[in-house]
Design an enzyme around this catalytic site. Structure first.
Site, short mmCIF file in Angstrom:
data_model
loop_
_atom_site.label_atom_id
_atom_site.label_comp_id
_atom_site.label_asym_id
_atom_site.label_seq_id
_atom_site.Cartn_x
_atom_site.Cartn_y
_atom_site.Cartn_z
N ASP A 39 0.82 -1.21 0.00
CA ASP A 39 0.00 0.00 0.00
C ASP A 39 0.86 1.26 0.00
O ASP A 39 0.56 2.24 -0.68
CB ASP A 39 -0.95 0.00 1.21
CG ASP A 39 -1.94 -1.14 1.12
OD1 ASP A 39 -2.11 -1.68 0.01
OD2 ASP A 39 -2.51 -1.52 2.16
N GLU A 114 -9.23 -28.16 -25.87
CA GLU A 114 -8.66 -27.23 -24.88
C GLU A 114 -8.97 -27.75 -23.49
O GLU A 114 -10.02 -28.38 -23.30
CB GLU A 114 -9.33 -25.84 -24.99
CG GLU A 114 -9.19 -25.19 -26.32
CD GLU A 114 -10.08 -23.95 -26.45
OE1 GLU A 114 -10.60 -23.45 -25.44
OE2 GLU A 114 -10.26 -23.51 -27.60
N LYS A 116 -10.56 -27.67 -19.89
CA LYS A 116 -11.72 -26.95 -19.35
C LYS A 116 -11.24 -26.28 -18.06
O LYS A 116 -11.04 -26.95 -17.04
CB LYS A 116 -12.89 -27.89 -19.10
CG LYS A 116 -14.15 -27.15 -18.69
CD LYS A 116 -15.37 -28.04 -18.79
CE LYS A 116 -16.67 -27.27 -18.66
NZ LYS A 116 -16.84 -26.57 -17.40
N LYS A 315 -15.62 -34.48 -19.06
CA LYS A 315 -15.16 -34.17 -17.71
C LYS A 315 -14.23 -35.26 -17.16
O LYS A 315 -14.44 -36.44 -17.43
CB LYS A 315 -16.37 -34.03 -16.76
CG LYS A 315 -17.36 -32.95 -17.16
CD LYS A 315 -16.84 -31.55 -16.96
CE LYS A 315 -16.99 -31.06 -15.55
NZ LYS A 315 -18.30 -30.65 -15.16
S1 IVH Z 1 -16.00 -22.73 -24.75
C1 IVH Z 1 -20.53 -22.15 -26.24
N1 IVH Z 1 -13.74 -23.43 -23.70
O1 IVH Z 1 -17.19 -23.94 -19.42
C2 IVH Z 1 -19.74 -22.29 -25.00
N2 IVH Z 1 -15.56 -23.01 -22.24
O2 IVH Z 1 -19.76 -25.29 -19.31
C3 IVH Z 1 -18.33 -22.00 -25.26
N3 IVH Z 1 -14.97 -23.25 -19.89
O3 IVH Z 1 -19.19 -21.10 -19.37
C4 IVH Z 1 -17.49 -22.28 -24.10
N4 IVH Z 1 -12.87 -23.79 -20.17
O4 IVH Z 1 -16.84 -20.91 -18.42
C5 IVH Z 1 -15.01 -23.09 -23.46
N5 IVH Z 1 -11.64 -24.04 -22.93
C6 IVH Z 1 -12.92 -23.70 -22.70
C7 IVH Z 1 -13.43 -23.62 -21.39
C8 IVH Z 1 -14.76 -23.27 -21.20
C9 IVH Z 1 -13.82 -23.56 -19.28
C10 IVH Z 1 -16.23 -22.97 -19.18
C11 IVH Z 1 -16.87 -21.67 -19.57
C12 IVH Z 1 -18.28 -21.99 -19.90
C13 IVH Z 1 -18.45 -23.35 -19.28
C14 IVH Z 1 -19.50 -24.12 -19.99
#
Ligand code: IVH
Length: 665
Positions: A39, A114, A116, A315
């Protein structure tokens, strides 16, 4: 502060220091950011910028951190709904998704895979290349405007890096936290008895909704972009993979694990590869997202009302399982701290059988209301010990409360409670077996004395055969006694003796760390090694003088003096020294004027930075304290000194200007 005196170079070094603070690289091996220090530096930077607007650089933390949000976040409608994803819980469901697409599309389908990311989704809008808004996904149609916090993400471009930028660009991204940041800040919150976060995801979500962006900045949020929502420039980006490449070129963070996938075998290989890597990643992921790469094909395949049909989230198996606590035992740690452990009915969690989980401490047990015979959810994550997350109260029947035993389960000594902390401890460090074994293990570890070839099983045999009682005995072991141990052959005995011998010249900081003083990690050990010239000086240090050292708090100061007040600890150190251990003290280019003197540094300086002044003092054998007291011999005072100057004047401390200090050097 005079305008002429502050140089741009100084401004830049201060700016860099603040940036590094929030990325935690700053403190040697230590991830803690002393809040007050941050700070103070931030205020100083702001002041310099106010007086020298021409200095301001766009990546300055002050440009990222806006003012506090008042009256809650503004609701914003998304221009296109942010959809969710369909899930595949197992390989059959994944194959069925893949095969449906192949049937629908007659030509080979390229996918993009990608991780998740376990964070929260946001949309980012850029107009003429400038970030104008960041909105949470919310219910998919409407989210909250969290721009003020998102702007603080250091790796997010506020301006796009392209000569020709789209008039409008909207991207989808995931905001997440590094596991290390989550743990570090949670630990600090715990220490200050503030509400903690259950996992990095909640931590990131809580941070994004902070009212004060400076808190968000300090928490070092991260971001990965996972797609374009809208772009009004004709760039010929027919595929997602090309779009991602473009996005990374114009300054966005994309994940380097992303990969183009040609067929189902590659898709499954990718899943396995990332599953195996998962525990080693610095952030949490909970599956793999597969997306059809070509945009035209995507439209052909279409959407359901909630999710695209061209994408799926495969998943990872759940990392949480339900089981019963059949018993509660108590483990004794290196420093005698007693940790309750849940003995579980063995359960499979994400492919691993788990039969024990930590219950942390009595406070945690009470908070989660965990009892013996309860059905509980147990979580396993990475390399960390599984932990009991919560109780399934609907299944509670005939449970018994958990209480800390009166005596140590290992040695029978009466257990004591550490005042003001919910920590119980066995005070018998001399003969309590688990304490002895673990303290030797710590002493020999790589970051400590680095005695290679001294694994757990050898330490246990050495202790159980009475060849050693504490770590100082290691230096008195002979070939003849070692060769008698089970599984010790000539070569391993010789190697062990050689590595014990090799460890005899430890640096002062490593030596302090090896002793195993509670809460004295490597960074604290290093601070101590810079503030005391010899081991004897450290041993005889008073609590107040330890506490006056910058970054050493009252608990650690207490732990240090308590450690040295135990005669057996002093004996161990003497025995180590008599065995031929030679502590290597940091070379002090001892400056007569600085050596052994106590300094406080305050304000901002022109020729060198405060950090440099402190380094000079420490490397010349002086001490740096954070506050002025009767023991302070010199206050080095720069511009804008604040209350420290008044105090120094009041008690008659010698005050030195920057020029005077440099002259005396
Ligand atoms: S693509 C049309 N890519 O997953 C939806 N989503 O369950 C396109 N998420 O709300 C989403 N990693 O927050 C996408 N590599 C990834 C992701 C990802 C995490 C999350 C995202 C989304 C949720 C859907």
């Amino acid at each position: 502060m005079s305008e002429k005196k502050i140089t741009k170079k100084y401004y830049q070094s201060l700016k860099k220091k603040i940036q590094l603070f929030s990325q935690q690289y700053y403190t040697y091996d230590s991830p803690t950011i002393p809040d007050h220090e941050f700070d103070e530096l931030y205020r100083e930077l702001k002041l310099i910028e106010e007086k020298n607007p021409n200095f301001i650089e766009s990546d300055s933390p002050t440009q990222l951190i806006g003012s506090k949000v008042k009256g809650g976040f503004k609701k914003v409608k998304h221009s296109k709904p942010m959809m969710s994803l369909n899930n595949a819980a197992n390989i059959e469901e994944f194959k069925s998704f893949y095969n449906k697409i192949i049937i629908e599309v007659p030509k080979p389908v390229i996918m993009f895979a990608e991780p998740k990311f376990d964070g929260l989704a946001i949309s980012l809008t850029y107009e003429k290349g400038n970030l104008v808004s960041a909105v949470t996904r919310g219910d998919g149609n409407e989210g909250e405007d969290v721009t003020s916090n998102i702007r603080t993400i250091q790796k997010l471009p506020l301006k796009l890096l392209a000569r020709q930028v789209p008039n409008k660009l909207i991207v989808a991204a995931e905001v997440y936290s590094l596991i290390s940041d989550f743990q570090r800040i949670n630990d600090n919150l715990k220490k200050s008895q503030t509400k903690t976060f259950a996992n990095p995801r909640n931590f990131a979500a809580g941070t994004v909704r902070q009212q004060d962006p400076i808190i968000a900045f300090k928490r070092n949020l991260q971001i990965f972009i996972h797609g374009i929502i809208e772009i009004d420039q004709n760039l010929s980006l027919p595929t997602h993979s090309e779009s991602m490449l473009y996005l990374s070129k114009i300054g966005f963070q994309t994940c380097d694990l992303n990969k183009k996938i040609n067929d189902i075998n590659q898709a499954i290989d990718y899943f396995d590869k990332i599953s195996n890597k998962r525990d080693k990643l610095p952030y949490e992921i909970d599956g793999i997202v597969y997306k059809v790469d070509n945009y035209e094909l995507r439209e052909q395949i279409g959407y359901t009302s909630k999710a695209p049909k061209w994408s799926i989230a495969f998943k990872f198996p759940s990392q949480v399982s339900q089981t019963k606590i059949v018993d509660v035992t108590f483990q004794v740690g290196r420093t005698g701290v007693i940790t309750p452990v849940a003995e579980l009915k063995p359960v499979n969690i994400g492919g691993v059988t788990v039969s024990r989980a930590t219950l942390h401490n009595l406070d945690d047990i009470r908070k989660k209301d965990i009892r013996k015979n309860d059905y509980v959810y147990v979580k396993r994550a990475g390399d960390v010990i599984p932990e009991v997350e919560k109780v399934n109260l609907s299944k509670r029947d005939k449970t018994t409360k958990i209480s800390i035993p009166k005596v140590c389960p290992a040695c029978g000594e009466v257990i004591i409670k550490i005042s003001n902390q919910s920590i119980y401890k066995c005070p018998n460090e001399l003969t309590c077996r688990p304490q002895i074994i673990q303290s030797i293990d710590h002493f020999a570890s790589r970051k400590a004395m680095n005695i290679t070839g001294l694994g757990d099983s050898i330490i246990i045999s050495l202790v159980d055969s009475n060849l050693i009682n504490d770590y100082s005995d290691l230096y008195y072991l002979s070939y003849d006694s070692l060769i008698l141990l089970d599984r010790m052959a000539k070569v391993s005995v010789n190697n062990l003796i050689a590595s014990i011998d090799k460890s005899k010249k430890p640096n002062f900081d490593k030596f302090i760390y090896s002793l195993g003083i509670r809460e004295v990690g490597l960074s604290t050990a290093r601070i101590l090694s810079q503030n005391f010239r010899t081991m004897d000086e450290l041993i005889s240090a008073k609590r107040e003088s330890l506490e006056s050292i910058k970054d050493i708090g009252p608990i650690v100061a207490d732990n240090i003096t308590s450690f040295f007040s135990v005669s057996s600890n002093i004996e161990k150190i003497k025995k180590l020294v008599s065995s031929g251990i030679e502590i290597i003290y940091p070379k002090l280019s001892s400056n007569e004027f600085i050596s052994s003197k106590s300094f406080v540094v305050t304000g901002s300086f022109n020729k060198i930075s405060r950090n440099e002044i402190e380094e000079i003092i420490l490397s010349n054998g002086g001490k740096v304290s954070s506050s002025v007291s009767g023991k302070t011999e010199y206050l080095i005072c720069g511009d804008q000194p604040g209350s420290k100057l008044n105090k120094a004047k009041k008690i008659g401390t010698t005050i030195l200007t920057e020029e005077k200090f440099l002259k005396l050097l």
